[in-house]
Design a protein around this motif. Structure first.
Motif, PDB file in Angstrom:
ATOM      1  N   VAL A  33       0.722  -1.142   0.098  1.00  0.00           N
ATOM      2  CA  VAL A  33       0.076  -0.161  -0.064  1.00  0.00           C
ATOM      3  C   VAL A  33       0.729   1.197  -0.039  1.00  0.00           C
ATOM      4  N   PHE A  34       0.524   2.121  -0.910  1.00  0.00           N
ATOM      5  CA  PHE A  34       1.474   3.196  -1.066  1.00  0.00           C
ATOM      6  C   PHE A  34       0.183   4.554  -0.840  1.00  0.00           C
ATOM      7  N   TRP A  35       0.775   5.476   0.000  1.00  0.00           N
ATOM      8  CA  TRP A  35       0.017   6.526   0.339  1.00  0.00           C
ATOM      9  C   TRP A  35       0.395   7.934  -0.464  1.00  0.00           C
ATOM     10  N   HIS A  45      -0.246  12.623  -6.972  1.00  0.00           N
ATOM     11  CA  HIS A  45       1.231  13.142  -6.686  1.00  0.00           C
ATOM     12  C   HIS A  45       1.975  12.071  -6.676  1.00  0.00           C
ATOM     13  N   CYS A  46       3.247  12.091  -7.116  1.00  0.00           N
ATOM     14  CA  CYS A  46       4.345  11.254  -6.900  1.00  0.00           C
ATOM     15  C   CYS A  46       4.523  10.898  -5.272  1.00  0.00           C
ATOM     16  N   THR A  47       4.820   9.513  -5.104  1.00  0.00           N
ATOM     17  CA  THR A  47       4.961   8.982  -3.793  1.00  0.00           C
ATOM     18  C   THR A  47       6.325   9.783  -3.308  1.00  0.00           C
ATOM     19  N   GLN A  48       7.361  10.009  -3.881  1.00  0.00           N
ATOM     20  CA  GLN A  48       8.465  10.399  -3.423  1.00  0.00           C
ATOM     21  C   GLN A  48       8.867  12.011  -3.420  1.00  0.00           C
ATOM     22  N   VAL A  75       2.694   4.866  -9.370  1.00  0.00           N
ATOM     23  CA  VAL A  75       2.828   5.642  -8.116  1.00  0.00           C
ATOM     24  C   VAL A  75       4.022   6.663  -8.108  1.00  0.00           C
ATOM     25  N   PHE A  76       4.801   6.762  -9.292  1.00  0.00           N
ATOM     26  CA  PHE A  76       6.273   7.475  -9.305  1.00  0.00           C
ATOM     27  C   PHE A  76       6.036   8.378 -10.482  1.00  0.00           C
ATOM     28  N   GLY A  79      11.805   7.176 -13.077  1.00  0.00           N
ATOM     29  CA  GLY A  79      12.539   6.070 -12.343  1.00  0.00           C
ATOM     30  C   GLY A  79      13.417   6.692 -11.401  1.00  0.00           C
ATOM     31  N   THR A  80      13.774   7.943 -11.327  1.00  0.00           N
ATOM     32  CA  THR A  80      14.687   8.467 -10.496  1.00  0.00           C
ATOM     33  C   THR A  80      14.077   8.594  -9.113  1.00  0.00           C
ATOM     34  N   CYS A  81      12.795   8.954  -9.112  1.00  0.00           N
ATOM     35  CA  CYS A  81      12.083   8.851  -7.843  1.00  0.00           C
ATOM     36  C   CYS A  81      11.882   7.208  -7.448  1.00  0.00           C
ATOM     37  N   ARG A  82      11.596   6.596  -8.258  1.00  0.00           N
ATOM     38  CA  ARG A  82      11.342   4.980  -7.814  1.00  0.00           C
ATOM     39  C   ARG A  82      12.723   4.598  -7.334  1.00  0.00           C
ATOM     40  N   SER A  83      13.900   4.588  -7.626  1.00  0.00           N
ATOM     41  CA  SER A  83      15.083   4.398  -7.156  1.00  0.00           C
ATOM     42  C   SER A  83      15.426   5.177  -5.811  1.00  0.00           C
TER      43      SER A  83
END
Length: 115
Positions: A33-35, A45-48, A75-76, A79-83
């Motif tokens: 689960v991601f908020w 909005h992006c998770t990160q 949810v990102f 790829g930079t935010c995911r990493s």
């Protein structure tokens, strides 16, 4: 979903202006689960980094009482935010990123190993 996360994903209640989005990770055969911040005016909005997500890539608009599901990329914003997100929370992900960055060679001793 297992454990306590099920109660959060089963209803789109807001927590600090964020909604629960269920994401399935095929690699681990598990749901997480991601908020994500959501407003009807701006969308998701992006998770990160909290940057507004592109509408075509973002999760669908939530309906009251309906769980929101999306794929990992939704949810990102990049790829930079995911990493950055997973590198800060998961040692294995951080090691994989370092391995890729250093191309399998230790920067201190020059030794290496293959994967």
């Amino acid at each position: 979903l297992k454990g306590t996360t099920e109660r959060y994903a089963s209803k789109p209640d807001s927590v600090d202006g964020k909604l629960a989005v269920r994401v399935f990770f095929a690699r681990y055969q598990t749901w997480s689960v991601f908020w994500l911040k959501f407003t009807p005016e701006e969308g998701w909005h992006c998770t990160q980094c909290q940057q507004q997500l592109v509408a075509a890539k973002a999760p669908k608009h939530p309906e009251y009482g309906e769980a929101v599901e999306a794929d990992e990329a939704a949810v990102f914003c990049s790829g930079t935010c995911r990493s950055a997100y997973f590198g800060a929370r998961n040692g294995e992900a951080l090691r994989r990123q370092l391995f890729a960055l250093e191309k399998g060679r230790c920067q201190s001793c020059g030794g290496g190993r293959s994967r």
